[in-house]
Design a protein around this motif. Structure first.
Motif, PDB file in Angstrom:
ATOM      1  N   LYS A 196       0.828  -1.209   0.000  1.00  0.00           N
ATOM      2  CA  LYS A 196       0.000   0.000   0.000  1.00  0.00           C
ATOM      3  C   LYS A 196       0.861   1.257   0.000  1.00  0.00           C
ATOM      4  O   LYS A 196       0.548   2.245  -0.670  1.00  0.00           O
ATOM      5  CB  LYS A 196      -0.929  -0.005   1.219  1.00  0.00           C
ATOM      6  N   VAL A 197       1.973   1.207   0.749  1.00  0.00           N
ATOM      7  CA  VAL A 197       2.872   2.359   0.781  1.00  0.00           C
ATOM      8  C   VAL A 197       3.480   2.600  -0.593  1.00  0.00           C
ATOM      9  O   VAL A 197       3.581   3.749  -1.055  1.00  0.00           O
ATOM     10  CB  VAL A 197       3.976   2.138   1.843  1.00  0.00           C
ATOM     11  N   GLU A 198       3.889   1.518  -1.256  1.00  0.00           N
ATOM     12  CA  GLU A 198       4.465   1.663  -2.601  1.00  0.00           C
ATOM     13  C   GLU A 198       3.440   2.238  -3.570  1.00  0.00           C
ATOM     14  O   GLU A 198       3.775   3.090  -4.409  1.00  0.00           O
ATOM     15  CB  GLU A 198       4.970   0.300  -3.098  1.00  0.00           C
ATOM     16  N   GLU A 199       2.193   1.786  -3.476  1.00  0.00           N
ATOM     17  CA  GLU A 199       1.148   2.337  -4.346  1.00  0.00           C
ATOM     18  C   GLU A 199       0.928   3.818  -4.062  1.00  0.00           C
ATOM     19  O   GLU A 199       0.747   4.627  -4.981  1.00  0.00           O
ATOM     20  CB  GLU A 199      -0.149   1.555  -4.142  1.00  0.00           C
ATOM     21  N   LYS A 200       0.957   4.183  -2.772  1.00  0.00           N
ATOM     22  CA  LYS A 200       0.803   5.595  -2.405  1.00  0.00           C
ATOM     23  C   LYS A 200       1.953   6.419  -2.937  1.00  0.00           C
ATOM     24  O   LYS A 200       1.759   7.557  -3.417  1.00  0.00           O
ATOM     25  CB  LYS A 200       0.736   5.701  -0.877  1.00  0.00           C
ATOM     26  N   LYS A 201       3.176   5.883  -2.889  1.00  0.00           N
ATOM     27  CA  LYS A 201       4.337   6.610  -3.411  1.00  0.00           C
ATOM     28  C   LYS A 201       4.207   6.829  -4.918  1.00  0.00           C
ATOM     29  O   LYS A 201       4.527   7.910  -5.429  1.00  0.00           O
ATOM     30  CB  LYS A 201       5.620   5.832  -3.102  1.00  0.00           C
ATOM     31  N   LYS A 202       3.722   5.799  -5.634  1.00  0.00           N
ATOM     32  CA  LYS A 202       3.549   5.942  -7.081  1.00  0.00           C
ATOM     33  C   LYS A 202       2.489   6.988  -7.399  1.00  0.00           C
ATOM     34  O   LYS A 202       2.639   7.774  -8.343  1.00  0.00           O
ATOM     35  CB  LYS A 202       3.165   4.588  -7.677  1.00  0.00           C
ATOM     36  N   ALA A 244       4.052  10.352  -6.818  1.00  0.00           N
ATOM     37  CA  ALA A 244       5.001  10.662  -7.888  1.00  0.00           C
ATOM     38  C   ALA A 244       4.276  11.052  -9.171  1.00  0.00           C
ATOM     39  O   ALA A 244       4.711  11.947  -9.901  1.00  0.00           O
ATOM     40  CB  ALA A 244       5.912   9.457  -8.138  1.00  0.00           C
ATOM     41  N   ALA A 245       3.141  10.398  -9.449  1.00  0.00           N
ATOM     42  CA  ALA A 245       2.367  10.739 -10.654  1.00  0.00           C
ATOM     43  C   ALA A 245       1.786  12.147 -10.553  1.00  0.00           C
ATOM     44  O   ALA A 245       1.667  12.850 -11.567  1.00  0.00           O
ATOM     45  CB  ALA A 245       1.258   9.718 -10.861  1.00  0.00           C
ATOM     46  N   ARG A 246       1.436  12.565  -9.335  1.00  0.00           N
ATOM     47  CA  ARG A 246       0.885  13.915  -9.147  1.00  0.00           C
ATOM     48  C   ARG A 246       1.972  14.961  -8.932  1.00  0.00           C
ATOM     49  O   ARG A 246       1.675  16.145  -8.790  1.00  0.00           O
ATOM     50  CB  ARG A 246      -0.065  13.936  -7.938  1.00  0.00           C
ATOM     51  N   ARG A 273       6.191  14.345   2.574  1.00  0.00           N
ATOM     52  CA  ARG A 273       5.420  15.523   2.999  1.00  0.00           C
ATOM     53  C   ARG A 273       3.932  15.175   3.118  1.00  0.00           C
ATOM     54  O   ARG A 273       3.268  15.574   4.084  1.00  0.00           O
ATOM     55  CB  ARG A 273       5.624  16.664   1.994  1.00  0.00           C
ATOM     56  N   VAL A 274       3.427  14.412   2.139  1.00  0.00           N
ATOM     57  CA  VAL A 274       2.018  14.012   2.183  1.00  0.00           C
ATOM     58  C   VAL A 274       1.757  13.118   3.393  1.00  0.00           C
ATOM     59  O   VAL A 274       0.730  13.258   4.084  1.00  0.00           O
ATOM     60  CB  VAL A 274       1.627  13.289   0.881  1.00  0.00           C
TER      61      VAL A 274
END
Length: 235
Positions: A72-78, A81-83, A89-90
């Motif tokens: 889930k953390v990796e998906e959140k990082k992606k 990064a896309a945004r 910070r988020v």
């Protein structure tokens, strides 16, 4: 003839009622039979699942939960990064001050620096430090999970020898980490220069190391006794 017909009607009605009642009982019997088979099937599945859970390692549930959290953390990082956003910070914006203080206190309690106590404790701290540095390849983990399914999680009946071939990248990472450990160990275990003018109070190198350690910890308490022994004024 009309009398015989009137006598036949009650008999026919009774036979129809008995047939209907028998059919109703047979239908209920078939339903109970189906329910019993379904319950037997569910019980068997539950027994199989419980046997699998008992054969898994004790901390398997915690490891699985942590891997899912890391995914889930990796998906959140992606997504960040896309945004074009900074994930750290988020993440900090979503954490309250109370949670941050609680996690900081928990982190200090979990791995307090108590200094050197014995070699076993030092080895454990080294192991924990090295394992915290490991960054799992989650994409590779997902590929293996799709390829092997439940066989990816070994049990007491699993045959592990010869079933896994490490990748070249994994071997290179292991070699680089070992070389880094050897280089760091050499810095801390370098041989000290020999002093010809120093007092010889040892019988071999191991005894010399022991004496230096004893002097470091107890020298200030035994300095006066040692001086009296050297002067010959000890009582």
């Amino acid at each position: 003839s009309s009398g015989s017909e009137d006598e036949a009607k009650p008999g026919t009605a009774a036979a129809a009622a008995a047939a209907q009642k028998r059919e109703e009982r047979l239908r209920k019997f078939r339903e109970l039979h189906l329910l019993r088979n379904e319950a037997r099937k569910l019980n068997h599945q539950e027994v199989v699942e419980e046997d699998k859970r008992l054969k898994l390692p004790a901390n398997w549930e915690a490891k699985k939960a942590r891997l899912e959290w890391e995914l889930k953390v990796e998906e959140k990082k992606k997504e960040c990064a896309a945004r074009g956003e900074d994930y750290e910070r988020v993440k900090l914006l979503e954490i309250s001050a109370e949670d941050a203080e609680r996690w900081e206190r928990k982190k200090k309690r979990k791995n307090p620096d108590l200094g050197f106590s014995d070699y076993a404790a030092a080895q454990l701290r080294q192991y924990q430090r090295l394992t915290r540095q490991i960054k799992p390849d989650l994409e590779q983990y997902e590929r293996l999970k799709e390829q092997y399914g439940e066989a990816l999680y070994p049990t007491s009946d699993s045959l592990l020898h010869g079933t896994h071939v490490p990748s070249k990248e994994g071997i290179d990472r292991m070699v680089a980490d070992l070389e880094k450990q050897i280089e760091k160990r050499e810095k801390y275990s370098r041989r000290r220069p020999y002093n010809d003018d120093a007092d010889i109070d040892y019988i071999n190198e191991r005894n010399a190391k022991f004496n230096k350690k004893a002097e470091r910890f107890y020298g200030k308490y035994t300095a006066e006794i040692k001086q009296n022994l050297e002067r010959g004024t000890a009582v």
